[in-house]
Design an enzyme around this catalytic site. Sequence first.
Site, mmCIF file in Angstrom:
data_model
loop_
_atom_site.group_PDB
_atom_site.id
_atom_site.type_symbol
_atom_site.label_atom_id
_atom_site.label_comp_id
_atom_site.label_asym_id
_atom_site.label_seq_id
_atom_site.Cartn_x
_atom_site.Cartn_y
_atom_site.Cartn_z
ATOM 1 N N LYS A 283 -16.820 -13.768 -8.904
ATOM 2 C CA LYS A 283 -16.220 -12.430 -9.008
ATOM 3 C C LYS A 283 -17.318 -11.387 -9.194
ATOM 4 C CE LYS A 283 -12.349 -11.721 -11.217
ATOM 5 N NZ LYS A 283 -11.224 -11.322 -12.094
ATOM 6 N N ASN B 93 1.622 2.981 -2.606
ATOM 7 C CA ASN B 93 0.963 3.906 -3.544
ATOM 8 C C ASN B 93 -0.313 4.475 -2.933
ATOM 9 O OD1 ASN B 93 2.280 4.117 -6.370
ATOM 10 N ND2 ASN B 93 2.509 1.960 -5.785
ATOM 11 N N GLY C 108 0.784 -1.233 0.000
ATOM 12 C CA GLY C 108 0.000 0.000 0.000
ATOM 13 C C GLY C 108 0.813 1.278 0.000
ATOM 14 N N MET D 254 -3.949 -7.067 -7.174
ATOM 15 C CA MET D 254 -3.434 -8.155 -7.996
ATOM 16 C C MET D 254 -4.550 -9.114 -8.432
ATOM 17 S SD MET D 254 -0.500 -6.954 -8.150
ATOM 18 C CE MET D 254 0.763 -8.062 -8.752
ATOM 19 N N HIS E 129 1.344 0.214 -13.286
ATOM 20 C CA HIS E 129 2.004 -1.064 -13.596
ATOM 21 C C HIS E 129 3.512 -0.833 -13.686
ATOM 22 C CE1 HIS E 129 2.290 -5.122 -15.161
ATOM 23 N NE2 HIS E 129 3.163 -4.640 -16.041
ATOM 24 N N ASN F 288 -4.869 2.144 -13.609
ATOM 25 C CA ASN F 288 -3.967 1.196 -12.939
ATOM 26 C C ASN F 288 -2.533 1.671 -13.090
ATOM 27 O OD1 ASN F 288 -3.118 -1.312 -11.728
ATOM 28 N ND2 ASN F 288 -2.535 -2.022 -13.757
HETATM 29 C C1 GAR Z 1 3.357 -1.458 -7.401
HETATM 30 O O1 GAR Z 1 4.728 -1.465 -7.698
HETATM 31 C C2 GAR Z 1 2.530 -1.607 -8.648
HETATM 32 O O2 GAR Z 1 3.149 -1.071 -9.778
HETATM 33 C C3 GAR Z 1 2.415 -3.101 -8.749
HETATM 34 O O3 GAR Z 1 2.240 -3.528 -7.429
HETATM 35 C C4 GAR Z 1 2.985 -2.684 -6.570
HETATM 36 C C5 GAR Z 1 2.162 -2.333 -5.361
HETATM 37 O O4 GAR Z 1 2.942 -1.661 -4.440
HETATM 38 N N1 GAR Z 1 1.308 -3.473 -9.571
HETATM 39 C C6 GAR Z 1 1.331 -4.504 -10.414
HETATM 40 O O5 GAR Z 1 2.276 -5.263 -10.514
HETATM 41 C C7 GAR Z 1 0.064 -4.682 -11.230
HETATM 42 N N2 GAR Z 1 0.248 -5.632 -12.252
HETATM 43 P P1 GAR Z 1 2.281 -0.928 -3.185
HETATM 44 O O6 GAR Z 1 1.336 -1.937 -2.534
HETATM 45 O O7 GAR Z 1 3.430 -0.607 -2.283
HETATM 46 O O8 GAR Z 1 1.561 0.288 -3.688
#
Ligand code: GAR
Length: 192
Positions: free
Chosen positions: A67, A14, A12, A92, A111, A109
Amino acid sequence: MKNIAVFASGSGTNFEALAQACEAGALKGVARIVLMVCDKPGAAVIARAERFGVESFVFSPKSYGSKSEFEGVISDMMDERGVDLVCLAGYMRIVGDTLLSRYEGKIINIHPSLLPSFKGAHAVEDAVEYGVKVFGITIHWVNAALDGGKIIAQRSFDYEGSDAAEVHRLGQVIEHQLYVDTVLKLLTGAVK
Ligand code: GAR
């Protein structure tokens, strides 16, 4: 004031970058996070949401029949809270038809690769394995194609080596800034 929902499955960071920006940064007075959705009971993002006083909906997909069922519950909650923008931040799980039919065009999103290269859940590891020298971050609209919606923003960075943890670390610094900048631009109409 615009209402944001953030979906996350893990740490989390982000979510926290967006929450901080809403509280005291670039998004102050522009947006607030009205809901954090998490499909992993026990994920670290839940404590972060509590710290920011953000309401959480934490669920276990297995306890729903499909879902479509849990996406219906989430969509109802977002309708009630008047959500303008959904930010997937390490969620995810592939977004299904129920959520898309009600929120497509409002879901973005982040990525950890320069899409369309290295889609999927192990983008950084796959890029390191491939031996790329330029890595990056993409923010895109979410549609039915995995990591396939139209690109909104991208940043690249150079790295020569094979330490995936270091690439994650370098990428996350960029992610936090890019996510806040992009949400600000979308919500203020600077980017369509
Ligand atoms: C982030 O780096 C994001 O880019 C990636 O998960 C991480 C979550 O980090 N997302 C993916 O890989 C989506 N395919 P966080 O929980 O610290 O925000």
